[in-house]
Design an enzyme around this catalytic site. Sequence first.
Site, short mmCIF file in Angstrom:
data_model
loop_
_atom_site.label_atom_id
_atom_site.label_comp_id
_atom_site.label_asym_id
_atom_site.label_seq_id
_atom_site.Cartn_x
_atom_site.Cartn_y
_atom_site.Cartn_z
N GLU C 81 0.84 -1.20 0.00
CA GLU C 81 0.00 0.00 0.00
C GLU C 81 0.87 1.25 0.00
O GLU C 81 0.40 2.35 0.24
CB GLU C 81 -0.97 0.01 1.17
CG GLU C 81 -0.34 -0.12 2.53
CD GLU C 81 -1.41 -0.19 3.61
OE1 GLU C 81 -1.76 -1.32 4.01
OE2 GLU C 81 -1.89 0.87 4.01
N CYS C 113 -3.13 -4.48 3.76
CA CYS C 113 -2.05 -5.33 4.25
C CYS C 113 -2.06 -6.74 3.68
O CYS C 113 -1.23 -7.56 4.07
CB CYS C 113 -2.12 -5.41 5.78
SG CYS C 113 -1.94 -3.79 6.54
N HIS C 234 -2.05 -11.93 10.22
CA HIS C 234 -1.60 -10.55 10.04
C HIS C 234 -1.48 -9.91 11.42
O HIS C 234 -2.33 -10.14 12.28
CB HIS C 234 -2.60 -9.78 9.19
CG HIS C 234 -2.31 -8.30 9.17
ND1 HIS C 234 -1.10 -7.78 8.75
CD2 HIS C 234 -3.05 -7.23 9.56
CE1 HIS C 234 -1.12 -6.46 8.86
NE2 HIS C 234 -2.28 -6.09 9.35
#
Lengths: 382, 133, 346
Positions: C81, C113, C234
């Site tokens: 990103e 992400c 994550h």
Amino acid sequence: MRVAVVGIGCTKLGEHWMRSLRDLSTEAGALALKDAGIDGKDIQSLYIGNMSAGRFIGQEHLGALAVDQAGLNPIPATRCESACASGALALRKAYLSILSGEYDIVMAGGAEKMTDIKGSGAIATLMGAGDQEWESSVGLTFVGLYALMAKAYMDKYKLTREELSLVPVKNHKHGLSNPYAQFNYEITIDDVLKSPLIADPLRLLDCSPITDGAAAVILASEKVAKKFKNPVWILGSGQASDTLALHNRKSLTEIPATQIAARKAYEKAELKPDDIDIAEVHDCFSIAEILSYEDLGFSEKGRGKELLLSKDVMIGGKIPINTDGGLKMGHPVGATGIKQIVEVVKQLRGEALNQVKNAKVGLAHNIGGSGASCLVHILGRE
Amino acid sequence: MVYQSVPLFWRLKKPKYNLTGTKCIKCKNVYFPPRNLCPNCRRSGDIQEFQFSGSGKILSYTIIRTPPEGFEHYIPYAIAIIRLDEGTNITGQVVGDIERIGTGKRVRSVFRKMHENGSDGLIHYGLKFEMID
Amino acid sequence: MSVGIVGYGAYIPKFRISVDEISRVWKADPETIRNGLLVEEKSVPDKDEDTITISVEAGKNALLRAGINPQDVGAVYIGSESHPYTVKPSGTVVADALNLGPELMVADFEFACKAGTAAIQCCFALVKSGEIKYGLAIGADCAQSKPGDALEYTAAAGGAAYIIGKDPLAILEGTYSYTTDTSDFWRREGADYPSHGARFTGKPAYFKHVTASTNELLNKLSMKPSDFSHVVFHMPNGKFPLKAAKLLGISKEQLELGMVVTKIGNCYSGSSLLGLSRILDHAKPGERILLTSYGSGAGSDSFSFLVTDKILERVNLAKKTDFYIDRKENIDYGTYVRLRKKLKGG
């Protein structure tokens, strides 16, 4: 057949906010004509040394500009470029043009206008003297190039930071009462050591300044020169080239182009380093002056500092160097080579400010870039 | 500033990104940056592509504190003349702690941003060098 | 022939700024923040590093481990990103820098992400279907965060590269995703910093998608949490993965190896992939790894990897994740804002 310098002129060196390149070149030329006692119309060809007017002021075609401003159309006019040795190159071209038999009276000048762009732009422009694709592009500056040499030299020959400072200290002293100099103040070793680092180990006071200025000389063939009252003869002229990038040189602690150009000049003049009474050398940075002592044969390799410690290179010493303060007192790049000739001629005429007693033979040494080109001229009273 | 030209940097991608140089098969000299004409053999030389490993050692260095236009964001930065293991020299930035830089230290190439042409211009990438501990 | 990870590599910039240092400037209580986030410090890229340079270094490590001819890579997908350009792909620079192509498929991926794991899914499909021999998928970021915002403590920089192909060191047994339009975190074009929904980023966003995606994978592969030696989610901070694990019946011990966030912060597209690279550095043949990424916007990708004995001959061919985690230099907040160009005109 010989060639002589019969007229000299130089503008004050400094930040000339009110003057353009064309103003400076015209002034220098006019001063040289006045000194020679001739009219502009007697000049048959003009050579002008300039490194980078295209990037400093967006102007090319400088030969045309110079003769136009001087009212000397339609004589041939040629711009000569060899980075910081552009001035000496213009001199050599003018000299060779007379030797060829084509001309009798020629003007060789140099001019640079460096302050119309901001400092960081000037720094970037000066790197045009190095390798654009492989030195400038990684952020190396001109000071950086000589800093790399200084570091290597200091490591190899155990030159101390204090000893290196003796060069600008000497040159400030020599330039103290020079009305053409950019600076008129003395400095101490301590001042040098306290000045800001520009590119380690070189500090602000190790560096020649950004300068506007112009200088001009008039050359004449032997038969014409004899008619002038004080001709100074060009006894030898040498020019040499080396790799553009410093990283391709054989050594970081000497400048072979100087050695070769000097050898050619000495050979032509049938003289040796010992015969030189006064020299204007290329002190773009303090280390460059020490290298020049060795490369020009005034001292052995690695022992250049001894000439400073013994004061032999000061006025009154065995081989006074940069008697007008050298490039430290102003370095309008394209003009420097001619400015050096002006001081040498004054010395040989007996008209210099810091007059060397009985100066008979003088040498001028002009380097391009970090040593990719070099010109050496030897001049004499007889 | 670094001379701005899209074709120039595009043309020099292989040497700048990959440290690809040339070698003269006749005299065995290696060249970085690449040369299309061997300065030793000139027209009688035989030039071919040669891949450098990126390893070398520092011959001399300086720390740039007064930058040229375009490099203001990076000061102070170290620049060294590096002797590549294959036998030729290159000028390169040395990343990492500038206090630790020294002549003779071994280095290897790393891929970094070299220069940006303002906030809307191209970003130039290339190789810098990091000291191997 | 099974398809999976043939080579992998990590890269984390060396600078770190601690939670203590950031909270000093904003006059917050460092202990509360450290305990609340379970993060000690985060990685900061140098002035001349960005998503492209990080991808190149991680890619080099992956190629060293894979030991393949670079010319056999048929696709390069960089997920981030913080691509340096809005228009001009990171993938082309990375491909040229790694000597891949030019007969190559390239496009940049973006999904907050999880852009890197989306890239892995694409490479997997292209290799499995026989369209390409090897695919390079990279998740890397140099995340930006608003000064003084909660995310400033964790928005970090780093990336990991994965070469997908046949005869792997870790077989990709299956991959499934769960995706909905959920606006928990976003950034408009031209905006300097992202906006986020604070507490909304929890239950309706991260936890919903991570648990749904993981459960989907477990169901479709007929597996249960205890089948996995190692699990990595994550990691926006150290707390969220622990809570997700609890919701899914996964133990703290299973998360241990991959929990890199405590030392390096949240590397966004590099986060779960750096957790995975650390797991692979230590994994034994026969072990099974579960990875579920999360990208705001929102979605999760889940993967099941089965480690083969090829890992033993490849793991030491390049620098390990711990090399990059342990090699660090702490900086102060002033240096940090200078490096991250948060100074106007700086």
